[in-house]
Design a protein around this motif. Structure first.
Motif, PDB file in Angstrom:
ATOM      1  N   ARG A   1       0.831  -1.210   0.000  1.00 63.23           N
ATOM      2  CA  ARG A   1       0.000   0.000   0.000  1.00 63.23           C
ATOM      3  C   ARG A   1       0.864   1.259   0.000  1.00 63.23           C
ATOM      4  NH1 ARG A   1      -5.313  -0.850   0.504  1.00 63.23           N
ATOM      5  NH2 ARG A   1      -6.049  -2.819   1.371  1.00 63.23           N
ATOM      6  N   SER A   2       1.951   1.235   0.759  1.00 61.67           N
ATOM      7  CA  SER A   2       2.832   2.401   0.776  1.00 61.67           C
ATOM      8  C   SER A   2       3.397   2.674  -0.607  1.00 61.67           C
ATOM      9  CB  SER A   2       3.967   2.195   1.783  1.00 61.67           C
ATOM     10  OG  SER A   2       3.483   2.239   3.115  1.00 61.67           O
ATOM     11  N   VAL A   3       3.792   1.617  -1.329  1.00 63.68           N
ATOM     12  CA  VAL A   3       4.312   1.796  -2.681  1.00 63.68           C
ATOM     13  C   VAL A   3       3.225   2.303  -3.615  1.00 63.68           C
ATOM     14  CG1 VAL A   3       5.255   0.585  -4.693  1.00 63.68           C
ATOM     15  CG2 VAL A   3       6.175   0.123  -2.406  1.00 63.68           C
ATOM     16  N   ARG A   4       2.003   1.772  -3.493  1.00 69.44           N
ATOM     17  CA  ARG A   4       0.910   2.219  -4.368  1.00 69.44           C
ATOM     18  C   ARG A   4       0.581   3.690  -4.159  1.00 69.44           C
ATOM     19  NH1 ARG A   4      -1.490  -3.170  -3.612  1.00 69.44           N
ATOM     20  NH2 ARG A   4      -2.742  -2.388  -1.879  1.00 69.44           N
ATOM     21  N   ALA A   5       0.807   4.200  -2.943  1.00 72.93           N
ATOM     22  CA  ALA A   5       0.486   5.600  -2.652  1.00 72.93           C
ATOM     23  C   ALA A   5       1.525   6.564  -3.213  1.00 72.93           C
ATOM     24  CB  ALA A   5       0.370   5.805  -1.145  1.00 72.93           C
ATOM     25  N   LEU A   6       2.687   6.053  -3.677  1.00 66.04           N
ATOM     26  CA  LEU A   6       3.788   6.915  -4.127  1.00 66.04           C
ATOM     27  C   LEU A   6       3.566   7.453  -5.534  1.00 66.04           C
ATOM     28  CD1 LEU A   6       7.022   4.970  -3.099  1.00 66.04           C
ATOM     29  CD2 LEU A   6       6.151   7.070  -2.053  1.00 66.04           C
TER      30      LEU A   6
END
Length: 341
Positions: free
Chosen positions: A248-253
């Motif tokens: 999720r953190s990567v998708r938010a970038l």
């Protein structure tokens, strides 16, 4: 007559119930060392892991716990010239990491609270290089919150992926590191999105400068919400205090953005999909607190921007186990402090 001091030690087992109040000799500074009268200590999640035996099940006891403290230099050993009696100081968590690249010797082997004795005592002796001078604007209670939480937030924001005015930073949580990340990012002119499990905590985050809020209990797809808030572009930086599911953190970038992984609240392993990371050219940077140079840079920013550390509650020295249990419950916003005045 030998001078004595009060201290807390972990003895006979793990858990806050095995913290014992004791009297110990007041240590004497040797060559290049100073004696510090500790006025306050703050609690970190790492301290809880040490006390619970999760960090090192075979640690040597008795151990004086806690790594972050602030106090006054009251005596100096021979050749101690960097600090003077009367200086108001805070401890450096990794005592030998003064600058440059870290090594196991300067970080893991030199950390206060384990393997080195901690600060939950009326007096401590440290090499003078392992302390920083506090700005006059901060109290001892406030100074004790800085060594891990504030330095970690500083490295996450300003060392490997320096935040610039107009950038968007997504901060996960409202604990010590997260709150400092909000304050420091706002001082840098960034837009700050905070994700937390509590509307009450989110309201406090807004008071501290958060511009957008996400309750990840009512909005479990918080990464999609972060993309929506940025018009589909994504955030420049995620300050991730949990780990666990890094997808999720990567998708938010945004493309070329960075995840600063600063904690492991969700456990020691994480899920990660490689393809989205490659497509976005995402960077995941592990953060292990920081050096003395970083600490002193952060202190200059705190003094310049008049940032006041957020303290949720101050406990008396006699109630140290209560502060540890409060850290375990995780209901606080900011830091928990133990006064040793």
């Amino acid at each position: 007559m030998e001078k004595r001091m009060r201290a807390w030690v972990l003895e006979g087992g793990f858990g806050a119930s095995h913290l014992r109040p004791v009297e110990l000799p007041v240590p004497e500074p040797k060559r290049g060392q100073v004696l510090v009268r500790v006025r306050a200590a703050s609690v970190n999640y790492r301290d809880l892991m040490v006390i619970d035996g999760q960090f090192d099940p075979s640690l040597s006891m008795p151990l004086v716990p806690l790594s972050d403290g602030a106090g006054e230099v009251v005596a100096a050993g021979e050749e101690a010239r960097r600090l003077r009696v009367g200086d108001r100081v805070a401890t450096l968590f990794q005592q030998k990491w003064l600058g440059g690249r870290p090594t196991p010797r300067t970080t893991l082997e030199a950390s206060l609270g384990h393997p080195r004795p901690g600060v939950l005592a009326e007096y401590i002796v440290l090499d003078e290089d392992g302390l920083v001078v506090l700005p006059p604007s901060l109290t001892y209670d406030e100074g004790s919150t800085l060594p891990i939480a504030a330095v970690t937030a500083w490295q996450a924001l300003h060392v490997d992926a320096p935040v610039r005015p107009g950038d968007t930073v997504l901060v996960l949580g409202t604990g010590g590191v997260a709150v400092f990340a909000v304050q420091l990012a706002r001082a840098s002119g960034a837009r700050v999105i905070v994700a937390s499990s509590s509307d009450e905590k989110l309201a406090r985050a807004r008071e501290l400068g958060a511009t957008d809020l996400i309750n990840y209990r009512s909005t479990p797809d918080w990464d999609a919400r972060a993309l929506e808030l940025t018009g589909g572009v994504g955030v420049d930086l995620v300050v991730d205090v949990a780990g666990g599911d890094l997808r999720r953190s990567v998708r938010a970038l945004r493309n070329g953005g960075q995840v600063s992984l600063v904690g492991l609240l969700a456990g020691a392993s994480a899920e990660l999909d490689v393809v989205p990371m490659l497509v976005k050219r995402a960077r995941i940077q592990g953060i292990s607190v920081g050096s003395r140079d970083m600490f002193e840079d952060m202190l200059r920013a705190v003094a310049h921007h008049r940032i006041r550390p957020v303290i949720h509650r101050v406990y008396p020295f006699e109630a140290a186990p209560e502060a540890i249990e409060a850290q375990r419950r995780g209901e606080h916003v900011g830091k928990l402090v133990i006064s040793i005045a």
